[in-house]
Motif scaffolding. Structure first.
Motif, PDB file in Angstrom:
ATOM      1  N   HIS A  31       1.025  -1.058   0.283  1.00  0.00           N
ATOM      2  CA  HIS A  31       0.063   0.324  -0.108  1.00  0.00           C
ATOM      3  C   HIS A  31       0.358   0.735  -0.195  1.00  0.00           C
ATOM      4  N   GLU A  32       1.051   1.259   1.365  1.00  0.00           N
ATOM      5  CA  GLU A  32       2.084   2.788   1.138  1.00  0.00           C
ATOM      6  C   GLU A  32       3.665   2.902   2.649  1.00  0.00           C
ATOM      7  N   HIS A  33       4.676   3.701   2.282  1.00  0.00           N
ATOM      8  CA  HIS A  33       5.664   3.729   3.065  1.00  0.00           C
ATOM      9  C   HIS A  33       5.611   5.608   3.084  1.00  0.00           C
ATOM     10  N   PRO A  34       4.386   6.034   4.114  1.00  0.00           N
ATOM     11  CA  PRO A  34       5.117   7.652   3.717  1.00  0.00           C
ATOM     12  C   PRO A  34       6.455   7.977   4.597  1.00  0.00           C
ATOM     13  N   THR A  35       6.917   7.430   5.093  1.00  0.00           N
ATOM     14  CA  THR A  35       8.703   7.827   6.108  1.00  0.00           C
ATOM     15  C   THR A  35       9.801   7.677   4.963  1.00  0.00           C
ATOM     16  N   GLN A  36       9.256   6.586   3.669  1.00  0.00           N
ATOM     17  CA  GLN A  36      10.155   6.507   3.272  1.00  0.00           C
ATOM     18  C   GLN A  36      10.114   7.856   2.245  1.00  0.00           C
ATOM     19  N   ALA A  37       8.911   7.960   1.604  1.00  0.00           N
ATOM     20  CA  ALA A  37       8.469   9.328   1.093  1.00  0.00           C
ATOM     21  C   ALA A  37       9.210  10.326   1.172  1.00  0.00           C
ATOM     22  N   LEU A  38       8.710  10.461   2.565  1.00  0.00           N
ATOM     23  CA  LEU A  38       9.253  12.058   2.876  1.00  0.00           C
ATOM     24  C   LEU A  38      11.039  11.981   2.418  1.00  0.00           C
ATOM     25  N   LEU A  39      11.764  11.138   2.763  1.00  0.00           N
ATOM     26  CA  LEU A  39      13.056  11.157   3.373  1.00  0.00           C
ATOM     27  C   LEU A  39      13.400  11.679   1.907  1.00  0.00           C
ATOM     28  N   ASP A  40      12.937  10.201   0.811  1.00  0.00           N
ATOM     29  CA  ASP A  40      12.855  10.688  -1.166  1.00  0.00           C
ATOM     30  C   ASP A  40      13.035  12.169  -1.405  1.00  0.00           C
ATOM     31  N   LEU A  70       3.543  -2.278  -9.325  1.00  0.00           N
ATOM     32  CA  LEU A  70       2.707  -2.895  -8.451  1.00  0.00           C
ATOM     33  C   LEU A  70       2.418  -3.264  -7.157  1.00  0.00           C
ATOM     34  N   HIS A  71       4.359  -3.476  -6.940  1.00  0.00           N
ATOM     35  CA  HIS A  71       4.104  -4.231  -5.500  1.00  0.00           C
ATOM     36  C   HIS A  71       4.770  -3.202  -4.409  1.00  0.00           C
ATOM     37  N   SER A  72       4.830  -1.900  -5.041  1.00  0.00           N
ATOM     38  CA  SER A  72       5.698  -1.161  -4.269  1.00  0.00           C
ATOM     39  C   SER A  72       5.195  -0.137  -3.656  1.00  0.00           C
ATOM     40  N   ARG A  73       5.372  -0.379  -2.449  1.00  0.00           N
ATOM     41  CA  ARG A  73       4.511   1.111  -1.293  1.00  0.00           C
ATOM     42  C   ARG A  73       5.282   2.569  -1.437  1.00  0.00           C
ATOM     43  N   VAL A  74       6.270   2.143  -1.781  1.00  0.00           N
ATOM     44  CA  VAL A  74       7.272   3.482  -1.613  1.00  0.00           C
ATOM     45  C   VAL A  74       6.663   4.469  -3.532  1.00  0.00           C
ATOM     46  N   ALA A  75       6.858   3.402  -4.589  1.00  0.00           N
ATOM     47  CA  ALA A  75       6.609   4.203  -5.164  1.00  0.00           C
ATOM     48  C   ALA A  75       4.456   5.107  -5.345  1.00  0.00           C
ATOM     49  N   ARG A  76       4.373   4.380  -4.526  1.00  0.00           N
ATOM     50  CA  ARG A  76       2.762   5.524  -3.800  1.00  0.00           C
ATOM     51  C   ARG A  76       2.980   5.482  -3.645  1.00  0.00           C
ATOM     52  N   SER A  77       3.998   5.679  -2.118  1.00  0.00           N
ATOM     53  CA  SER A  77       3.940   7.545  -1.572  1.00  0.00           C
ATOM     54  C   SER A  77       4.299   8.124  -1.823  1.00  0.00           C
ATOM     55  N   ASN A  78       5.364   8.373  -2.861  1.00  0.00           N
ATOM     56  CA  ASN A  78       6.150   8.879  -3.433  1.00  0.00           C
ATOM     57  C   ASN A  78       5.189  10.012  -4.816  1.00  0.00           C
ATOM     58  N   VAL A  79       4.541   9.307  -5.138  1.00  0.00           N
ATOM     59  CA  VAL A  79       4.087   8.958  -6.090  1.00  0.00           C
ATOM     60  C   VAL A  79       2.737  10.436  -5.632  1.00  0.00           C
ATOM     61  N   TRP A  80       2.274  10.612  -4.321  1.00  0.00           N
ATOM     62  CA  TRP A  80       1.141  11.745  -3.304  1.00  0.00           C
ATOM     63  C   TRP A  80       2.348  12.453  -3.543  1.00  0.00           C
ATOM     64  N   LEU A  81       3.228  12.522  -2.456  1.00  0.00           N
ATOM     65  CA  LEU A  81       3.979  13.506  -2.327  1.00  0.00           C
ATOM     66  C   LEU A  81       4.515  14.159  -2.852  1.00  0.00           C
ATOM     67  N   LEU A  82       4.946  13.590  -4.398  1.00  0.00           N
ATOM     68  CA  LEU A  82       6.522  14.553  -5.189  1.00  0.00           C
ATOM     69  C   LEU A  82       4.686  14.814  -5.753  1.00  0.00           C
ATOM     70  N   ALA A  83       3.584  14.887  -6.557  1.00  0.00           N
ATOM     71  CA  ALA A  83       2.708  15.228  -7.212  1.00  0.00           C
ATOM     72  C   ALA A  83       2.322  16.636  -6.426  1.00  0.00           C
ATOM     73  N   THR A  84       1.776  16.514  -5.027  1.00  0.00           N
ATOM     74  CA  THR A  84       1.320  17.775  -4.025  1.00  0.00           C
ATOM     75  C   THR A  84       2.819  18.610  -3.930  1.00  0.00           C
TER      76      THR A  84
END
Length: 214
Positions: A31-40, A70-84
């Motif tokens: 699903h998601e990995h929010p803190t990974q997206a924050l650090l990225d 498909l299997h990446s929670r990192v991708a999902r969280s990065n999509v939403w944060l980077l787009a924001t």
């Protein structure tokens, strides 16, 4: 802090009323990995803008996220944060490794990595680990074909624009999704992502425990 194999587990716990505490999602299933997206996002902004980039958005920054979406929670969280934050995100991978419903995401999704590089002139390429442990079926014919079409090979890395940085959340499958030449180059942020992950997660814990006070 909860890290769980089931997608949505942190949300269930947070809404259950079983505990009177904040819940930090440390990764839930695919699903998601929010803190990974924050650090990225922090790493990307710092590499592009330096210390002067503190507080700046990522307006117009072009990011390719490549591989097992498909299997990446990192991708999902990065999509939403980077787009924001204003970045232009393009997802690249084989059709079998792109999720259903991706049409509703704030991204462009394509299958040809070389064409995506040529068309977007990316500021950053984020490679994803192929999560073979989550694959019950054959999602691509062979590792050789995957690497040739969607891996950041040495030749593909050398063809990138000079300013393009290379990211990877780790752990890496060297020689499969990313060549050592790319992973160990001066343009790689892999080690910075690890170091920034400590600071970012410390900040998340501090803000949670301090009730949001900065």
């Amino acid at each position: 802090m909860i890290r769980h194999w089931a997608s949505g587990a942190p949300a269930v716990l947070a809404r259950s009323g079983w505990i009177a505490a904040s819940v930090v999602n440390a990764g839930d299933g695919t699903h998601e990995h929010p803190t990974q997206a924050l650090l990225d996002a922090f790493t990307l902004r710092r590499r592009l803008h330096g210390d002067a980039g503190r507080g700046r958005a990522l307006d117009g920054v072009r990011v390719l996220i490549v591989g097992d979406i498909l299997h990446s929670r990192v991708a999902r969280s990065n999509v939403w944060l980077l787009a924001t934050l204003g970045a232009e995100v393009t997802l690249v991978g084989p059709p079998t490794l792109l999720p259903h419903g991706i049409e509703g995401w704030p991204v462009t999704a394509v299958h040809d990595l070389d064409a995506a590089i040529a068309d977007t002139d990316p500021d950053a390429v984020m490679m994803l680990r192929v999560q073979r442990e989550r694959m019950a079926d054959a999602f691509f014919p062979s590792t050789r074909e995957y690497s040739a079409n969607w891996g950041l090979t040495g030749a593909r890395f050398r063809a990138l624009p000079e300013r393009t940085i290379v990211m990877h959340p780790g752990p890496m499958n060297r020689g499969f999704e990313i060549a050592s030449e790319a992973a160990d180059s001066l343009r790689s942020t892999v080690r910075e992502q690890v170091a920034n992950g400590v600071a970012t997660r410390m900040a998340a814990l501090y803000l949670t425990l301090a009730g949001g006070a900065a």
